[in-house]
Design an enzyme around this catalytic site. Structure first.
Site, mmCIF file in Angstrom:
data_model
loop_
_atom_site.group_PDB
_atom_site.id
_atom_site.type_symbol
_atom_site.label_atom_id
_atom_site.label_comp_id
_atom_site.label_asym_id
_atom_site.label_seq_id
_atom_site.Cartn_x
_atom_site.Cartn_y
_atom_site.Cartn_z
ATOM 1 N N GLU A 306 41.331 33.767 44.232
ATOM 2 C CA GLU A 306 40.290 33.391 45.196
ATOM 3 C C GLU A 306 40.511 32.003 45.772
ATOM 4 O OE1 GLU A 306 36.276 35.933 44.112
ATOM 5 O OE2 GLU A 306 36.128 33.773 44.189
ATOM 6 N N HIS A 335 55.769 46.927 26.196
ATOM 7 C CA HIS A 335 56.026 48.365 26.199
ATOM 8 C C HIS A 335 55.363 49.035 27.397
ATOM 9 C CE1 HIS A 335 57.728 47.946 22.161
ATOM 10 N NE2 HIS A 335 56.843 46.962 22.083
ATOM 11 N N LYS A 449 30.606 40.794 51.121
ATOM 12 C CA LYS A 449 29.206 40.789 50.683
ATOM 13 C C LYS A 449 28.288 41.101 51.868
ATOM 14 C CE LYS A 449 29.309 37.296 46.907
ATOM 15 N NZ LYS A 449 28.746 36.047 46.403
HETATM 16 O O1 PA5 Z 1 34.141 31.973 42.551
HETATM 17 C C1 PA5 Z 1 33.248 32.377 43.270
HETATM 18 O O2 PA5 Z 1 32.599 31.619 44.002
HETATM 19 C C2 PA5 Z 1 32.855 33.834 43.267
HETATM 20 O O3 PA5 Z 1 33.706 34.601 42.497
HETATM 21 C C3 PA5 Z 1 31.439 33.996 42.731
HETATM 22 O O4 PA5 Z 1 31.395 33.521 41.405
HETATM 23 C C4 PA5 Z 1 30.962 35.447 42.778
HETATM 24 O O5 PA5 Z 1 31.106 35.953 44.075
HETATM 25 C C5 PA5 Z 1 29.504 35.528 42.359
HETATM 26 O O6 PA5 Z 1 28.717 34.711 43.168
HETATM 27 P P1 PA5 Z 1 27.309 34.197 42.709
HETATM 28 O O7 PA5 Z 1 27.471 33.367 41.494
HETATM 29 O O8 PA5 Z 1 26.804 33.407 43.870
HETATM 30 O O9 PA5 Z 1 26.457 35.415 42.438
#
Ligand code: PA5
Length: 458
Positions: A306, A335, A449
């Site tokens: 990410e 394996h 989202k």
């Molecule tokens: O790293 C990030 O920002 C994302 O992976 C969020 O943790 C994930 O989308 C969940 O978002 P939130 O904590 O706002 O529910």
């Protein structure tokens, strides 16, 4: 090798990622390190300045004693209820940190241990999906009276976590009445300060009088393991928060160094970046040789993906960067995956993690003496076999000209695991700048989202 001295320090060994080991087509040359060094040092100055400006909160979380005390106080209050189950409702960065800590720091099969063996601490269920079958089964196994639910969302608007919270609230209210909810549900979300996103968990907390813990605004989801997101459930599970903080401090002392070769985070970032962009190692495999660290690889997978997988550069140009992280487990995946790793496309760098000590030895009995072929195992230990398999894999990969970075933990505990996670966070910050992308946003996730919410009629 970066300079290390404390026996509790985790260690980084990049020897097998260098051209001297795997050839200049696949490994980093001294000239390439020399070339990138000024850039690393320049980025170090930028990151340090931005850290001082409070842009990246993750660096200094371990220093926030007020936040730590708030977590400990809340955990003490709820621990007194001796819940059978602790259920985390959250996804992505709100779920992967505590999963990694639990697997690393609690005994194997923790949830299956008796309550006495668990020291009267709850079992842990991390609900990071919206599969209706799984969620229903969890609700059966974790009924309201015996459970504490913790709804975690930085934005406070993620559909998966919100829907889970609504289902749990309904069950809690039905079984315990509106007044009973506050003893069974905690929320962890953005603080109520000007400029903060409007978290939908705030009105929920208000309506039911819930305990609410804050995620600092300048800490993104995947960098939030050392905020209440990771620490509150960790405290309820009996983990040593002070040792976790001490591990962060120890690693900060090393990753604050304005040095390419003595800063393990920068050395790893530069090595992986050079291997990706100059040697075609477009994948980064993380392969711990310890079951306890398997979910650290999962946590790292999100962090690396990410943070670095970006369409736009910091200058707004289309760049489509990112090295694809892959998780594996030694010796299991020898394996399953190692055939591909050793003989398939030479497009990966391997981050092999060693637990130098498991804290316990399991001897292989000196039995089956009539089978001479088993002599090599008789009377040895499973520990020695694991170590030999790790060594065999990294040397075989090196011999096949595949670059390997070895990370060694003297043993797996709160101090070393927090060092590891902290180092990987700093490494990701440095890598973001090397790739010239914003490592701290996630526009691709947000886009999905928004579409999903629209499809649901929002
Ligand atoms: O790293 C990030 O920002 C994302 O992976 C969020 O943790 C994930 O989308 C969940 O978002 P939130 O904590 O706002 O529910």
């Amino acid at each position: 090798m970066a300079s290390e001295s404390n026996p509790l320090d985790i260690r980084i060994d990049i020897a097998r990622a260098k051209a001297a080991a795997v050839g200049s087509e696949h490994g980093v040359t001294p000239a390439e390190y020399a070339e990138i060094e000024p850039r690393v040092l320049e980025i170090h100055r930028i990151l340090e300045q931005e850290r001082r400006d409070g842009k990246y909160g993750f660096y200094d979380l371990y220093k926030d004693t007020d936040a730590l005390e708030a977590v400990k106080a809340a955990a003490t209050k709820f621990a007194a209820f001796e819940y059978e189950n602790l259920v985390v409702l959250g996804i992505g960065g709100s779920a992967l940190g505590i999963t990694a800590l639990n697997t690393a720091l609690n005994p194997p099969f923790y949830n299956m241990m008796t309550k006495a063996a668990r020291k009267r601490r709850p079992r842990l269920f991390v609900m990071d999906n919206i599969d209706p079958l799984t969620f229903k089964q969890m609700m059966r196994m974790c009924p309201p009276k015996k459970s504490l639910y913790v709804s975690i969302s930085k934005s406070g608007g993620t559909a998966e976590t919100t829907s889970q919270t609504m289902i749990v609230l309904d069950a809690l209210e039905q079984k315990l009445g509106k007044d009973g909810v506050k003893d069974h549900l905690v929320v962890i979300t953005s603080p109520r300060v000007p400029g903060a996103p409007k978290s939908l968990l705030h009105p929920v907390a208000d309506e039911y009088g819930l305990t609410s813990l804050d995620i600092p605004l300048n800490v993104g989801g995947r960098f939030s393991v050392f905020t209440p997101v990771g620490l509150f459930p960790a405290a309820l599970l009996g983990m040593d928060l002070d040792a976790i903080m001490a591990g962060c401090a120890a690693m900060d002392a090393r990753t604050s160094a304005a040095s390419l070769h003595d800063n393990p985070a920068y050395l790893r970032a530069a090595t992986q970046y050079l291997l990706d962009t100059r040697k075609g190692k477009v994948m980064s495999v993380m392969m711990p040789y310890a079951d306890a660290l398997r979910d650290v690889a999962d946590w790292y997978r999100q962090l690396w993906a990410e943070s670095l997988g970006k369409r736009l550069s910091l200058d707004g140009a289309e760049v489509f960067t990112g090295q694809t992280p892959v998780k594996a487990l030694g010796a299991t995946d020898q394996h399953s995956q190692v055939q591909l790793y050793a003989e398939g496309p030479n497009d990966k760098v391997f981050n092999v993690i060693e637990a130098a000590s498991f804290g316990s030895t399991l001897k292989i009995p000196a039995n089956l003496t009539s089978i001479s072929e088993l002599e090599y195992l008789r009377g040895k230990s499973m520990n020695k076999l694991m170590s030999a398999e790790l060594r065999g894999t990294i040397d075989a990969l090196k011999d096949a000209s595949r670059p390997v970075i070895k990370i060694s933990l003297p043993r797996v505990n709160a101090h070393t695991v927090s060092q590891l996670l902290y180092m990987l966070e700093v490494e990701t910050a440095m890598a973001g700048r090397l790739y010239n992308v914003d490592a701290f946003n996630q526009p691709g996730v947000e886009a999905g989202k928004i579409i999903a919410r629209k499809l649901m009629g929002a």
